[in-house]
Every structure is written in structure tokens, then in C-alpha cells.
Motif scaffolding. Structure first.
Motif, mmCIF file in Angstrom:
data_model
loop_
_atom_site.group_PDB
_atom_site.id
_atom_site.type_symbol
_atom_site.label_atom_id
_atom_site.label_comp_id
_atom_site.label_asym_id
_atom_site.label_seq_id
_atom_site.Cartn_x
_atom_site.Cartn_y
_atom_site.Cartn_z
ATOM 1 N N THR A 60 70.045 68.394 -112.184
ATOM 2 C CA THR A 60 70.649 68.517 -113.520
ATOM 3 C C THR A 60 70.325 67.287 -114.369
ATOM 4 O O THR A 60 69.992 67.403 -115.553
ATOM 5 C CB THR A 60 72.178 68.712 -113.422
ATOM 6 O OG1 THR A 60 72.430 69.840 -112.593
ATOM 7 C CG2 THR A 60 72.800 68.940 -114.793
ATOM 8 N N LEU A 61 70.408 66.087 -113.764
ATOM 9 C CA LEU A 61 70.045 64.868 -114.506
ATOM 10 C C LEU A 61 68.602 64.958 -114.995
ATOM 11 O O LEU A 61 68.302 64.585 -116.130
ATOM 12 C CB LEU A 61 70.232 63.631 -113.620
ATOM 13 C CG LEU A 61 71.675 63.143 -113.449
ATOM 14 C CD1 LEU A 61 71.764 62.120 -112.317
ATOM 15 C CD2 LEU A 61 72.215 62.541 -114.749
ATOM 16 N N ASN A 62 67.722 65.486 -114.134
ATOM 17 C CA ASN A 62 66.314 65.575 -114.529
ATOM 18 C C ASN A 62 66.084 66.581 -115.646
ATOM 19 O O ASN A 62 65.158 66.418 -116.446
ATOM 20 C CB ASN A 62 65.440 65.897 -113.316
ATOM 21 C CG ASN A 62 64.999 64.628 -112.593
ATOM 22 O OD1 ASN A 62 64.614 63.653 -113.231
ATOM 23 N ND2 ASN A 62 65.090 64.639 -111.272
ATOM 24 N N ARG A 63 66.919 67.624 -115.703
ATOM 25 C CA ARG A 63 66.809 68.567 -116.827
ATOM 26 C C ARG A 63 67.259 67.919 -118.130
ATOM 27 O O ARG A 63 66.723 68.192 -119.190
ATOM 28 C CB ARG A 63 67.647 69.828 -116.554
ATOM 29 C CG ARG A 63 66.954 70.849 -115.673
ATOM 30 C CD ARG A 63 67.458 72.275 -115.924
ATOM 31 N NE ARG A 63 68.907 72.406 -115.782
ATOM 32 C CZ ARG A 63 69.540 72.466 -114.600
ATOM 33 N NH1 ARG A 63 68.860 72.388 -113.474
ATOM 34 N NH2 ARG A 63 70.853 72.604 -114.564
ATOM 35 N N VAL A 64 68.248 67.033 -118.032
ATOM 36 C CA VAL A 64 68.741 66.333 -119.225
ATOM 37 C C VAL A 64 67.718 65.280 -119.675
ATOM 38 O O VAL A 64 67.384 65.170 -120.850
ATOM 39 C CB VAL A 64 70.106 65.668 -118.933
ATOM 40 C CG1 VAL A 64 70.529 64.758 -120.083
ATOM 41 C CG2 VAL A 64 71.169 66.743 -118.681
ATOM 42 N N GLN A 65 67.236 64.497 -118.695
ATOM 43 C CA GLN A 65 66.269 63.443 -118.996
ATOM 44 C C GLN A 65 65.458 63.137 -117.743
ATOM 45 O O GLN A 65 66.011 62.631 -116.768
ATOM 46 C CB GLN A 65 66.996 62.173 -119.471
ATOM 47 C CG GLN A 65 66.079 60.995 -119.738
ATOM 48 C CD GLN A 65 65.052 61.292 -120.827
ATOM 49 O OE1 GLN A 65 65.412 61.823 -121.889
ATOM 50 N NE2 GLN A 65 63.791 60.994 -120.564
ATOM 51 N N PRO A 66 64.144 63.450 -117.751
ATOM 52 C CA PRO A 66 63.339 63.140 -116.571
ATOM 53 C C PRO A 66 63.349 61.642 -116.266
ATOM 54 O O PRO A 66 63.163 60.822 -117.168
ATOM 55 C CB PRO A 66 61.926 63.597 -116.972
ATOM 56 C CG PRO A 66 62.148 64.603 -118.060
ATOM 57 C CD PRO A 66 63.374 64.139 -118.796
ATOM 58 N N TYR A 67 63.587 61.313 -114.998
ATOM 59 C CA TYR A 67 63.708 59.907 -114.570
ATOM 60 C C TYR A 67 63.759 59.935 -113.050
ATOM 61 O O TYR A 67 63.993 60.979 -112.455
ATOM 62 C CB TYR A 67 65.014 59.325 -115.150
ATOM 63 C CG TYR A 67 65.168 57.817 -115.012
ATOM 64 C CD1 TYR A 67 64.428 56.942 -115.799
ATOM 65 C CD2 TYR A 67 66.083 57.286 -114.103
ATOM 66 C CE1 TYR A 67 64.587 55.562 -115.681
ATOM 67 C CE2 TYR A 67 66.244 55.903 -113.981
ATOM 68 C CZ TYR A 67 65.501 55.056 -114.772
ATOM 69 O OH TYR A 67 65.661 53.702 -114.647
ATOM 70 N N ASP A 68 63.585 58.803 -112.418
ATOM 71 C CA ASP A 68 63.694 58.763 -110.952
ATOM 72 C C ASP A 68 65.173 58.681 -110.553
ATOM 73 O O ASP A 68 65.641 57.671 -110.031
ATOM 74 C CB ASP A 68 62.912 57.568 -110.388
ATOM 75 C CG ASP A 68 63.061 57.472 -108.862
ATOM 76 O OD1 ASP A 68 63.398 58.513 -108.226
ATOM 77 O OD2 ASP A 68 62.865 56.369 -108.321
ATOM 78 N N TRP A 69 65.907 59.762 -110.817
ATOM 79 C CA TRP A 69 67.357 59.747 -110.567
ATOM 80 C C TRP A 69 67.679 59.679 -109.076
ATOM 81 O O TRP A 69 68.662 59.045 -108.685
ATOM 82 C CB TRP A 69 68.031 60.971 -111.191
ATOM 83 C CG TRP A 69 67.969 60.966 -112.679
ATOM 84 C CD1 TRP A 69 67.301 61.836 -113.482
ATOM 85 C CD2 TRP A 69 68.595 60.023 -113.566
ATOM 86 N NE1 TRP A 69 67.460 61.503 -114.806
ATOM 87 C CE2 TRP A 69 68.249 60.384 -114.883
ATOM 88 C CE3 TRP A 69 69.394 58.888 -113.369
ATOM 89 C CZ2 TRP A 69 68.684 59.676 -115.997
ATOM 90 C CZ3 TRP A 69 69.831 58.179 -114.476
ATOM 91 C CH2 TRP A 69 69.474 58.572 -115.772
ATOM 92 N N ALA A 70 66.850 60.332 -108.252
ATOM 93 C CA ALA A 70 67.116 60.288 -106.810
ATOM 94 C C ALA A 70 67.016 58.848 -106.314
ATOM 95 O O ALA A 70 67.889 58.358 -105.586
ATOM 96 C CB ALA A 70 66.142 61.189 -106.065
ATOM 97 N N GLY A 71 65.949 58.154 -106.734
ATOM 98 C CA GLY A 71 65.776 56.756 -106.338
ATOM 99 C C GLY A 71 66.903 55.893 -106.884
ATOM 100 O O GLY A 71 67.456 55.049 -106.175
#
Ligand SMILES: [Zn+2]
Length: 341
Positions: free
Chosen positions: A179-190
Motif C-alpha cells: 500500500t505504501l508503494n502504491r501511494v509513493q514508490p520507495y524502498d519501504w520494505a528496507g
């Protein structure tokens, strides 16, 4: 809540975020819940490892909606955030060994009983350190999207769905990242792994320090701290020697490895006298102020059980209280987050 929640407006500061907090739980916690915290029966143990979202993000929205709605002034919200930031940056040495995710086990391990050496053991830190992480996530989304996106978009996407569904919709770590990546692509998992799942000696201050504010310490306490001390009937010297003492002399907190700790002060003892005179909050503060810049210790007469002893507090930094101070004139991401919509 105690009587006076709405009528004693000036003095209920620290509990003011409770109402927006619990309101948010309708979505975060009641409707959306970590998959292993949802159990089909009472035989299956609940697991808490996503509470940094369930409680951490609710803590975040509690303060954000508090500021936006006027439940808490922006000044007091910043005071509360400064106290939180300082706790995790300056008074939680336990972060050197314990990752945030492990603190989600505390409701099971500790059953909310008081713990000795809390600053070293850590406690249910996923609430307020979670708040700091989500504040930083908001900062990253705003900066990466050029101001177009924010945590409001995450909330809409993650919680605002399936209108009329009264059940529980569970999620996993990967669902949060997706969901975070749909809002804004970023290395959220890392990002989340480093902040939540790994040992992170440095507190996640960037939501404040890269969001337009500096965490500083001043001799004058914030209104937030003044109200909290009045309400708790204590003197908070967490950053001025490393302890908290009640107006009755009871030592209620000693920061691990701090000056009071080094002097041999322990929770459960009683402070009777300061530099040879009967203890009271004002004289203690005056003594700490007077020792500033000198090499003289403050002498404290302590009673522990039936044992009396005088300890020497070697603290020469005077009185210090955390506050967030705006950097420059332009609104930062933190200002944008707290602004009424
Ligand atoms: Zn909660």
C-alpha cells in the motif's frame, strides 16, 4: 477519564489525545488488524508483531487529528512530540540491544506491570516510537511526491475501503509495504525493516529534524512538561541528571547509565534532603541550576528501606527540557501534517 477532561481544559493536556486515538481505532485495529492478531478462537494465541501499525499509527493519528481538530494546540502537540523524540533519542539506552518489534511482546511478557530499569529494558515502545516512524513516513511521502502525497493517502487506501463491511480485514507486513508503494514508490520494505525489525541504536528523528524542526534542550520547560509535572505531582529531571522524583520525594524513574544511576540512585528510594536541607521540588531545581558549569556535585540524602545515605549527583548541565524549534520560515513537512484540513 478523570473528571475534568473537557472542563479543566488547561490541565488535561497529556490525556487530550485519547479521544482521537480511540476514534482512529475504529479503522486501525478494529477493522484492519495484523493477521496473527486475529484469532478464530480463544485457544489460539494472539501474536503482536504488527502493533507498531495498530498502536503506533493510531498514536500518530491521535496527535495529528488532535492538532488538526484543535483538541490540542499546535504548540502543545509540538511539546508532546519533543518529549517523545527526546525519550527515544536521549533516554532509551535499551535501543542498543532491543529492536522495536520485540517490544510488541511486552503486553504478553509484562502484562503492563511496572518494570525495573525501563529505559534499559524498554517497554511498549511501539506506541510512541511507532508515532515517530509514521511521522517520518509522512515526511518521506511528502518530499518524494513534491508535496502531492501524504499519510492521508495511505490512510484512505489502507483503512477507507469496503464501506459497510463490519468484519475484520487482516493484513501482513507485505500488505503494508504494498500500500505504501502504491501511494509513493520507495524502498519501504528496507526502511521498515531497518526501523522496526532490526536493532536501531539511533532514534527515528528524521520526521522532525528533516521536516523543518530541530530538537533542542532549553532551561525553560515547554507548557506540555509543566502541565504534565503538575498533573503527576513530580519533577522531571530526565535530561537534568537522569531521574524523576515525586513531590513526596519518591524516586519513580532513574535513567540507565545516567548521572543519577552512576551516583547509585534507584527507583523505590526516597529523596529527603538536597545539599543538607529538606527536599522540595523548587529547592532541588535551584540546586541543579546552581551546580551548572561548576564541578560541585549536588548532595542528595536518600532513604532506602531503613538505610540513609548521601549520594553525590555529578551533573553540571543545569536544567534541560526538550522542545522542537522551527528551522527557517518556510513551512516544513511537519507543519503541513499538523495543519487543519
Ligand atoms: Zn490504542
Amino acid at each position: 477519564m478523570r473528571r475534568g477532561y473537557f472542563t479543566d481544559w488547561e490541565n488535561a493536556g497529556s490525556s487530550r489525545n485519547l479521544l482521537p486515538h480511540e476514534f482512529v481505532h475504529s479503522w486501525n485495529g478494529k477493522y484492519r488488524r495484523g493477521a496473527n492478531l486475529w484469532t478464530p478462537d480463544f485457544r489460539t494465541p494472539m501474536e503482536d508483531n504488527l502493533l507498531w501499525l495498530y498502536e503506533g499509527q493510531t498514536q500518530f493519528w491521535g496527535y495529528v487529528l488532535g492538532a488538526r481538530s484543535g483538541m490540542l494546540s499546535k504548540e502543545d502537540t509540538l511539546g508532546a512530540l519533543a518529549s517523545t523524540a527526546a525519550t527515544f533519542a536521549n533516554a532509551t539506552p535499551g535501543r542498543a540491544w532491543r529492536p522495536l518489534v520485540d517490544t510488541t511482546n511486552d503486553p504478553i511478557i509484562a502484562s503492563r506491570a511496572p518494570q525495573p530499569w525501563r529505559s534499559w529494558q524498554r517497554s511498549e515502545d511501539y506506541y510512541s516510537e511507532g508515532l515517530m516512524i509514521w511521522t517520518d513516513v509522512d515526511r518521506i511521502i511528502r518530499q518524494q511526491s513534491g508535496g502531492r502525497g501524504s499519510m492521508d493517502d495511505f490512510a484512505r487506501a489502507f483503512f477507507g475501503m469496503n464501506h459497510g463491511d463490519w468484519g475484520v480485514l487482516t493484513y501482513t507486513f507485505d500488505d503494508v509495504v504494498a500500500t505504501l508503494n502504491r501511494v509513493q514508490p520507495y524502498d519501504w520494505a528496507g526502511y521498515l525493516n531497518r526501523r522496526v525489525n532490526e536493532v536501531a541504536p539511533q532514534a527515528p528523528l528524521e520526521g522532525f529534524t528533516q521536516g523543518g524542526y530541530d530538537l533542542v534542550f532549553t532551561e525553560e520547560p515547554t507548557n506540555w512538561i509543566k502541565v504534565a509535572e503538575k498533573r503527576a505531582k513530580n519533577t522531571d529531571l530526565t535530561y537534568s541528571g537522569g531521574f524523576v522524583v515525586g513531590n513526596d520525594g519518591a524516586i519513580t524513574s532513574v535513567i540507565w547509565d545516567g548521572p543519577a544511576f552512576d551516583a547509585g540512585m534507584t527507583v523505590g528510594s526516597t529523596l529527603l534532603a538536597v545539599n543538607g536541607r529538606t527536599f522540595d521540588a523548587d529547592s532541588l531545581k535551584a540546586a541543579i541550576k546552581a551546580a551548572k558549569g561548576s564541578n560541585q556535585p549536588v548532595r542528595l540524602l536518600i532513604k532506602n528501606g531503613d538505610v540513609y545515605r548521601t549520594i553525590e549527583l555529578n551533573w553540571n548541565g543545569g536544567l534541560r527540557y526538550p522542545r522542537l524549534v522551527k528551522r527557517g520560515k518556510a513551512p516544513g513537512t511537519l507543519d503541513a501534517l499538523l495543519a487543519p484540513r
